[in-house]
Enzyme design. Structure first.
Site, PDB file in Angstrom:
ATOM      1  N   GLU A 143      51.831 -47.493  28.652  1.00 33.38           N
ATOM      2  CA  GLU A 143      50.948 -48.845  28.135  1.00 33.38           C
ATOM      3  C   GLU A 143      50.995 -48.986  26.532  1.00 33.38           C
ATOM      4  O   GLU A 143      49.996 -49.542  26.039  1.00 33.38           O
ATOM      5  CB  GLU A 143      49.943 -49.172  28.896  1.00 33.38           C
ATOM      6  CG  GLU A 143      49.975 -48.978  30.722  1.00 33.38           C
ATOM      7  CD  GLU A 143      50.508 -50.306  31.081  1.00 33.38           C
ATOM      8  OE1 GLU A 143      50.434 -51.643  30.399  1.00 33.38           O
ATOM      9  OE2 GLU A 143      50.779 -50.502  32.444  1.00 33.38           O
TER      10      GLU A 143
HETATM   11  C1  LIG Z   1      54.870 -40.947  33.726  1.00 33.67           C
HETATM   12  C2  LIG Z   1      55.440 -42.059  32.720  1.00 33.67           C
HETATM   13  C3  LIG Z   1      55.762 -43.375  33.169  1.00 33.67           C
HETATM   14  C4  LIG Z   1      56.018 -44.140  32.537  1.00 33.67           C
HETATM   15  N1  LIG Z   1      56.552 -45.550  33.029  1.00 33.67           N
HETATM   16  C5  LIG Z   1      56.874 -46.438  32.356  1.00 33.67           C
HETATM   17  C6  LIG Z   1      57.677 -47.726  32.959  1.00 33.67           C
HETATM   18  O1  LIG Z   1      57.464 -48.043  34.127  1.00 33.67           O
HETATM   19  N2  LIG Z   1      58.396 -48.643  32.052  1.00 33.67           N
HETATM   20  C7  LIG Z   1      58.516 -48.077  30.910  1.00 33.67           C
HETATM   21  O2  LIG Z   1      59.359 -49.234  30.188  1.00 33.67           O
HETATM   22  N3  LIG Z   1      57.974 -47.083  30.372  1.00 33.67           N
HETATM   23  C8  LIG Z   1      57.410 -46.211  31.032  1.00 33.67           C
HETATM   24  N4  LIG Z   1      56.826 -45.047  30.400  1.00 33.67           N
HETATM   25  C9  LIG Z   1      57.118 -44.929  29.112  1.00 33.67           C
HETATM   26  C10 LIG Z   1      55.944 -44.923  28.165  1.00 33.67           C
HETATM   27  O3  LIG Z   1      55.423 -46.058  28.124  1.00 33.67           O
HETATM   28  C11 LIG Z   1      56.427 -44.292  26.783  1.00 33.67           C
HETATM   29  O4  LIG Z   1      56.605 -42.636  27.110  1.00 33.67           O
HETATM   30  C12 LIG Z   1      55.357 -44.461  25.841  1.00 33.67           C
HETATM   31  O5  LIG Z   1      55.482 -45.757  25.351  1.00 33.67           O
HETATM   32  C13 LIG Z   1      55.603 -43.517  24.616  1.00 33.67           C
HETATM   33  O6  LIG Z   1      56.818 -43.556  24.025  1.00 33.67           O
HETATM   34  P1  LIG Z   1      57.513 -42.162  23.726  1.00 33.67           P
HETATM   35  O7  LIG Z   1      57.433 -41.438  24.911  1.00 33.67           O
HETATM   36  O8  LIG Z   1      59.158 -42.478  23.180  1.00 33.67           O
HETATM   37  O9  LIG Z   1      56.843 -41.516  22.754  1.00 33.67           O
HETATM   38  P2  LIG Z   1      57.045 -41.740  21.171  1.00 33.67           P
HETATM   39  O10 LIG Z   1      57.015 -43.175  20.871  1.00 33.67           O
HETATM   40  O11 LIG Z   1      58.068 -40.621  20.711  1.00 33.67           O
HETATM   41  O12 LIG Z   1      55.721 -41.075  20.521  1.00 33.67           O
HETATM   42  C14 LIG Z   1      55.338 -39.644  20.372  1.00 33.67           C
HETATM   43  C15 LIG Z   1      54.050 -39.600  19.488  1.00 33.67           C
HETATM   44  O13 LIG Z   1      54.254 -40.107  18.294  1.00 33.67           O
HETATM   45  C16 LIG Z   1      53.309 -41.190  18.312  1.00 33.67           C
HETATM   46  N5  LIG Z   1      53.895 -42.107  17.233  1.00 33.67           N
HETATM   47  C17 LIG Z   1      54.945 -42.961  17.632  1.00 33.67           C
HETATM   48  N6  LIG Z   1      55.157 -44.057  16.909  1.00 33.67           N
HETATM   49  C18 LIG Z   1      54.072 -43.825  15.829  1.00 33.67           C
HETATM   50  C19 LIG Z   1      53.841 -44.439  14.869  1.00 33.67           C
HETATM   51  N7  LIG Z   1      54.431 -45.533  14.407  1.00 33.67           N
HETATM   52  N8  LIG Z   1      52.602 -44.213  14.136  1.00 33.67           N
HETATM   53  C20 LIG Z   1      51.695 -43.123  14.411  1.00 33.67           C
HETATM   54  N9  LIG Z   1      52.269 -42.424  15.732  1.00 33.67           N
HETATM   55  C21 LIG Z   1      53.226 -42.671  16.396  1.00 33.67           C
HETATM   56  C22 LIG Z   1      52.790 -41.549  19.502  1.00 33.67           C
HETATM   57  O14 LIG Z   1      51.479 -42.061  19.597  1.00 33.67           O
HETATM   58  C23 LIG Z   1      53.060 -40.083  20.365  1.00 33.67           C
HETATM   59  O15 LIG Z   1      51.577 -39.394  20.116  1.00 33.67           O
HETATM   60  C24 LIG Z   1      56.444 -44.193  31.185  1.00 33.67           C
HETATM   61  C25 LIG Z   1      56.271 -42.756  30.570  1.00 33.67           C
HETATM   62  C26 LIG Z   1      55.780 -41.914  31.552  1.00 33.67           C
HETATM   63  C27 LIG Z   1      55.493 -40.479  30.919  1.00 33.67           C
END
Ligand SMILES: Cc1cc2nc3c(=O)[nH]c(=O)nc-3n(C[C@H](O)[C@H](O)[C@H](O)COP(=O)(O)OP(=O)(O)OC[C@H]3O[C@@H](n4cnc5c(N)ncnc54)[C@H](O)[C@@H]3O)c2cc1C
Length: 595
Positions: free
Chosen positions: A404
């Site tokens: 979220e």
């Molecule tokens: C169990 C689980 C259930 C999920 N369910 C859903 C779902 O139902 N539907 C859906 O669409 N998604 C879902 N997600 C996805 C989830 O919303 C994303 O994992 C989340 O938004 C983070 O994206 P990412 O994993 O690509 O991490 P990244 O975006 O790669 O982030 C990695 C790290 O970098 C940081 N970061 C990224 N960008 C920036 C920035 N601009 N500035 C500073 N720091 C930054 C983040 O805060 C984090 O600490 C789920 C994920 C999990 C693990």
């Protein structure tokens, strides 16, 4: 409703009267019954199956639990009666999130279904779409999932590559792409899928039925926690979607995604705190039973400290959630009274309080992490045992800071939204910030004005905390201008000052109102909790304020601002240890989270 309704983010520059906020002690009988129904359901239907759920050996189990929740009406709380639901207030639906938040993986499944799965159609669908889908989702006949994230598009959600191309006969969109981490993916009948049509820059949203074909998925993801929740990678290969299943308008998908996440965020905070209450109860029961050195754990000061801190953080944070939830309901009522349709009114009310939603997502999820960590510690070896009552809560908690919108993204959003509101003239922050800057160079007035009313002194501290926030934020904006966005560390500091201040104000107002209802004698523990939490907020303001000032100021300006910070973070000493012992003793006696 507040005399002049408060605006989103306005808490920073405006005082609120305790009588104008909603407090959880005001739930009516019907709301309490709804919460009890949810709790009973979790206890009788979910708790006996937790190991089986986590083993994932029976993929029909989670959907069958959702069916049962549907039979009880728990899936239709946000849905209007005309679409087969119960049309409850936003705050009541948050109460449902809190009560089901104790359900570990089940909490994730139900909140994904009722929130990000159902609400896009409810808020953005046309009448036909709502009749066709929402009616079935509200009862659980169909289950929903929300597909935004892709392997290369997580926090940067608008960068997704999933494509939608209109078929030659113009009757279908052919959707191709890969979605990742999709909750409920393994059993959902309906997917809300975000994709770009042709070479569009922005996402569009589609309602996709599993039966449309062209959908394949990987095995269940192996996760650290919430193992019972279905999480899949989903592939769409020329999935044929009727054109009438475009949700809202072309290129409106990102807006839908963001607005739906606003709702999800504050509910995620409330759900987290439901889980935290469960964890406190387990920890207190354990501390009451376990003996070492001839004494119960509950007699040790170090353990009392933990029990008090866990409890007061939850108490403060949950009050802030329902304060904001009522603000959202009040704004909704006003928009509807002014002639707006319910769907857009709901969205606009959430958008208005998007700052509070982001703050509370971060706060609720971090309080939960704190609580489950301390619960493991109280358990000692048993805390670490997979056969004990603590490990699942510890593992399941961690996801809440990631989905979220990660907590980093939400912290940045908090400040970004605040500054945008200021720039658009919707919130006068710079005026008060300049006044604080003026005050910095004036002679401070010391001394007590002798006001002995409950929390009179604490409210002065709070007023000053807001000044500290305004001082640091105002100076950072002035100094760094557009570059502030690149100084994320400062944004994190500002967000922490803001959020701890918001929650401190909320708990003071909650207890003040409670005292007006029950009398001071009956609220001694609550008064202690409010006071101890205020000390926390001051500590955060000192630490984060210093970090920020060091990062952008130097010379005389640095010295002046540090003096200002010192002046605006003064608080009368109190024996925090004794206060915590009183709080802990109360919780220990009740043998559960008692509020
Ligand atoms: C169990 C689980 C259930 C999920 N369910 C859903 C779902 O139902 N539907 C859906 O669409 N998604 C879902 N997600 C996805 C989830 O919303 C994303 O994992 C989340 O938004 C983070 O994206 P990412 O994993 O690509 O991490 P990244 O975006 O790669 O982030 C990695 C790290 O970098 C940081 N970061 C990224 N960008 C920036 C920035 N601009 N500035 C500073 N720091 C930054 C983040 O805060 C984090 O600490 C789920 C994920 C999990 C693990």
């Amino acid at each position: 409703m507040e005399k002049t309704a408060i605006k989103g983010g306005e808490f920073l520059i405006r005082d609120t009267d305790a009588q104008d906020i909603f407090i959880p002690e005001e739930w009516n009988e019907e709301q309490q019954m709804i919460a009890q129904t949810c709790k009973d359901f979790i206890e009788t239907e979910v708790f006996p199956h937790l190991d089986e759920l986590d083993s994932q050996k029976n993929p029909d189990l989670m959907p069958s639990l959702l069916d049962k929740a549907g039979e009880l009406g728990l899936l239709g709380t946000s849905v209007p009666e005309s679409l087969g639901g119960f049309g409850m207030s936003f705050n009541t639906t948050m109460l449902v999130s809190e009560a089901t938040g104790r359900g570990y993986s089940f909490a994730v499944a139900i909140s994904a279904h009722t929130g990000i799965g159902t609400l896009p159609i409810l808020y953005y669908g046309n009448e036909e779409q709502k009749q066709k889908y929402v009616t079935k989702l509200a009862t659980g006949e169909w289950k929903a999932a929300y597909c935004l994230t892709e392997p290369d598009a997580g926090s940067d959600a608008n960068s997704g590559k999933t494509k939608a191309v209109l078929s030659e006969d113009g009757k279908h969109y052919l959707i191709t792409g890969q979605k990742m981490w999709i909750t409920n993916g393994g059993f959902a009948d309906v997917f809300i899928v975000f994709a770009k049509i042709d070479d569009d820059k922005k996402l569009s949203a589609f309602i996709i039925e599993k039966s449309f074909g062209g959908i394949t998925m990987n095995e269940e993801e192996k996760k650290m926690g919430i193992k019972g929740s279905s999480t899949r990678q989903i592939f769409f290969n020329d999935c044929k979607v009727p054109v009438e299943n475009l949700l809202s308008e072309r290129e409106n998908g990102f807006k839908i995604a963001v607005n739906i996440l606003n709702v999800g965020r504050i509910k995620l905070g409330a759900g987290s705190l439901g889980g935290a209450k469960e964890s406190i109860t387990e920890a207190v029961k354990y501390a009451n039973e376990r003996k070492q050195f001839g004494k119960s754990l509950n007699e040790f000061g170090a353990i009392k400290h933990k029990i008090a801190e866990m409890t007061l953080k939850v108490y403060a944070s949950i009050g802030a959630h329902y304060r904001a939830g009522q603000n959202i309901d009040d704004a909704y009522d006003k928009f509807v009274a002014d002639g707006m349709e319910p769907g857009p009114a709901r969205l606009k009310s959430l958008e208005e309080f998007a700052i509070e939603c982001a703050i509370l997502k971060v706060h609720g999820s971090e309080v939960l992490d704190y609580v489950v960590d301390e619960a493991v510690q109280i358990g000692g070896g048993m805390g670490y045992s997979a056969d004990g009552p603590f490990d699942r809560g510890y593992r399941d908690s961690r996801i809440n800071r990631i989905f979220e919108g990660t907590n980093e993204i939400n912290r940045m959003l908090t400040i970004d939204m605040l500054l945008k509101k200021a720039m658009k003239g919707q919130l006068d922050i710079m005026g008060p910030a300049q006044a604080v800057a003026q005050e910095l160079v004036s002679v401070p007035s010391f001394g007590d004005d002798g006001d002995e009313a409950l929390f009179a002194k604490e409210k002065k501290v709070l007023k000053n905390l807001k000044k500290a926030g305004l001082m640091v934020a105002g100076a950072a904006v002035q100094k760094l201008m557009q570059k502030l966005g690149d100084e994320q560390e400062i944004l994190m500091n500002l967000a922490d000052m803001l959020s701890e201040g918001y929650v401190a104000e909320s708990v003071l107002l909650r207890v003040e109102k409670l005292v007006s209802m029950r009398g001071e004698d009956a609220c001694q523990v609550e008064i202690d909790m409010a006071r101890v939490f205020l000390h926390h907020a001051v500590d955060v303001a000192v630490a984060s304020g210093k970090e920020a000032i060091f990062a952008f100021a130097e010379g005389d300006e640095l010295r002046l601002m540090l003096m200002g910070l010192k002046r605006f973070t003064k608080i009368e000493p109190m024996n925090l240890k004794d206060a915590r012992r009183r709080i802990a003793d109360y919780v220990i006696e009740k043998n559960e989270y008692p509020f």
